[in-house]
Design an enzyme around this catalytic site. Structure first.
Site, short mmCIF file in Angstrom:
data_model
loop_
_atom_site.label_atom_id
_atom_site.label_comp_id
_atom_site.label_asym_id
_atom_site.label_seq_id
_atom_site.Cartn_x
_atom_site.Cartn_y
_atom_site.Cartn_z
N THR A 167 -41.57 -32.94 -23.01
CA THR A 167 -40.67 -33.28 -24.12
C THR A 167 -39.66 -34.36 -23.77
O THR A 167 -39.35 -35.22 -24.59
CB THR A 167 -39.92 -31.99 -24.55
OG1 THR A 167 -40.90 -31.03 -24.91
CG2 THR A 167 -39.00 -32.24 -25.72
N SER A 225 -47.17 -30.20 -19.93
CA SER A 225 -47.25 -29.43 -18.68
C SER A 225 -48.13 -28.19 -18.80
O SER A 225 -48.46 -27.57 -17.79
CB SER A 225 -45.86 -29.09 -18.15
OG SER A 225 -45.32 -27.99 -18.80
N CYS A 235 -40.57 -7.25 -13.03
CA CYS A 235 -39.13 -7.49 -13.17
C CYS A 235 -38.79 -8.80 -12.48
O CYS A 235 -39.24 -9.05 -11.37
CB CYS A 235 -38.31 -6.39 -12.49
SG CYS A 235 -38.39 -4.84 -13.33
N1 ASP Z 1 -44.79 -28.37 -23.93
C1 ASP Z 1 -43.81 -29.13 -23.20
C2 ASP Z 1 -44.29 -29.20 -21.75
O1 ASP Z 1 -44.08 -28.31 -21.00
C3 ASP Z 1 -42.48 -28.47 -23.30
C4 ASP Z 1 -41.40 -29.18 -22.52
O2 ASP Z 1 -41.52 -30.29 -22.11
O3 ASP Z 1 -40.36 -28.56 -22.34
O4 ASP Z 1 -44.89 -30.19 -21.41
#
Ligand code: ASP
Length: 340
Positions: A13, A58, A277
């Site tokens: 993102t 990711s 946990c």
């Molecule tokens: N789906 C995105 C990723 O992990 C979410 C992010 O970048 O926070 O690549």
């Protein structure tokens, strides 16, 4: 000499900008890094960048990409004093954990960061994360890096990478390190918790790339069936299974379950115990429901995160160690991933 920092953009993102007409998120153009974040021109350092092409969400992270990252770090190790890896937050804790094992004798900062909102949005958390990650990667004291380890920086906190997990999909504070203190807190000043930070050695940096992914994770739940347990334990090629147990490492004492695990360890399968946990530790023997695991040859992951346990097993198996050595090293802290 002013430090040089290398930024590696893998995706996620943080590197998106919103098209003002369509609202669609498009990848950030790294050729024009300083146009997007003019603040970084104010740093007195050389900041170079490399972007993956194509970039990856990711969720598509793979050990092959960790190898690619480790190689990029090795190729550029002498040319830069610190590294910032921009990465999607979803699997960032896995990547940080994997790199912590793969980067042997690390003496430079490798700081992973990302964001919950794209960098091109007004309320983005990405700018602060990115700018402070650069500052931390460049921070030196008495000629040495202040944080010579693989870390995650997110929302004013610097964490040891192999102690973190993503716990919130919406809050800017998306990560936690429940079993280890934060390495630094960014406010008006960046306050480093020097006592908690790993001390670099003078041994030569090298990378490890032969990860072995022949592992499985079995999460327990009340009602889990014998056929599910037996399918996982007998999966062809699998050399190690992490059982995600309850509480302080407890598991059912039903006869069929105990026998399945005993038989598997007797056949040479490595079975590891990591708790569901996030805080606290597996203590095999604290309750009757875990004492038998110890006797069955199950090895304790103590206070390791599941992300660290998974990647540590890939690293240990990849080293070609015997079953008994894998079991031995799994229970020892190698990169500060578990409490001694
Ligand atoms: N789906 C995105 C990723 O992990 C979410 C992010 O970048 O926070 O690549």
């Amino acid at each position: 000499m002013q430090p040089g920092i290398l930024v590696i953009y893998t995706g996620g993102t943080i590197g998106m900008v919103e098209d003002s007409e369509t609202g669609v998120l498009n990848p950030f153009d790294f050729e024009h890094l300083t146009d997007q974040i003019p603040e970084i021109k104010k740093f007195n350092y050389r900041i170079d960048s490399i972007s993956f092409d194509p970039i990856i969400d990711s969720s598509n992270m793979e050990p092959a990409v960790w190898v690619r990252l480790a190689r990029l770090l090795e190729e550029n190790y002498e040319a830069y004093e610190g590294f910032v890896i921009l990465h999607g937050s979803d699997t960032m804790a896995y990547t940080a954990s994997a790199l912590s094992f793969m980067l042997e004798n690390l003496s430079r900062p490798v700081i992973l960061t990302g964001s919950q909102l794209p960098i091109g949005m007004i309320r983005t958390d990405g700018k602060e994360n990115f700018i402070t990650a650069i500052e931390i990667a460049a921070a030196r004291k008495d000629g040495r890096a202040i944080v010579p380890e693989v870390c995650i920086y997110f929302e004013y906190q610097l964490y040891r990478g192999n102690r973190t997990h993503k716990y919130n999909a919406e809050h800017f504070e998306a990560f936690r390190s429940v079993n280890y203190p934060v390495l630094a807190q960014a406010g008006v000043h960046i306050r480093y918790n020097e006592a908690a930070i790993h001390q670099a050695t003078d041994q030569e940096f090298r990378i490890f790339t032969r990860l072995d992914t022949n592992i499985a994770v079995l999460k327990l739940f009340p009602g889990i069936s014998p056929s599910v347990v037996s399918a996982v334990l007998s999966t062809e090629g699998v050399r190690a299974v992490i059982i995600e147990t309850y509480g302080a490492g407890n598991a059912p004492t039903q006869q069929w379950f105990m026998e399945a695990l005993r038989e598997a360890t007797a056949k040479g399968l490595i079975i590891c115990n990591v708790s569901q946990c996030r805080g606290g530790a597996v203590i095999q023997g604290k309750y009757e429901t875990s004492a038998w695991l110890e006797k069955a040859g199950v090895v304790s992951g103590r206070d390791m995160t599941i992300e660290a346990a998974v990647t540590k097993l890939m690293y240990l198996l990849g080293n070609g160690y015997s079953t008994s050595r894998v079991k031995k090293y799994f229970q020892k802290p190698l990169r500060g991933e578990m409490t001694a």
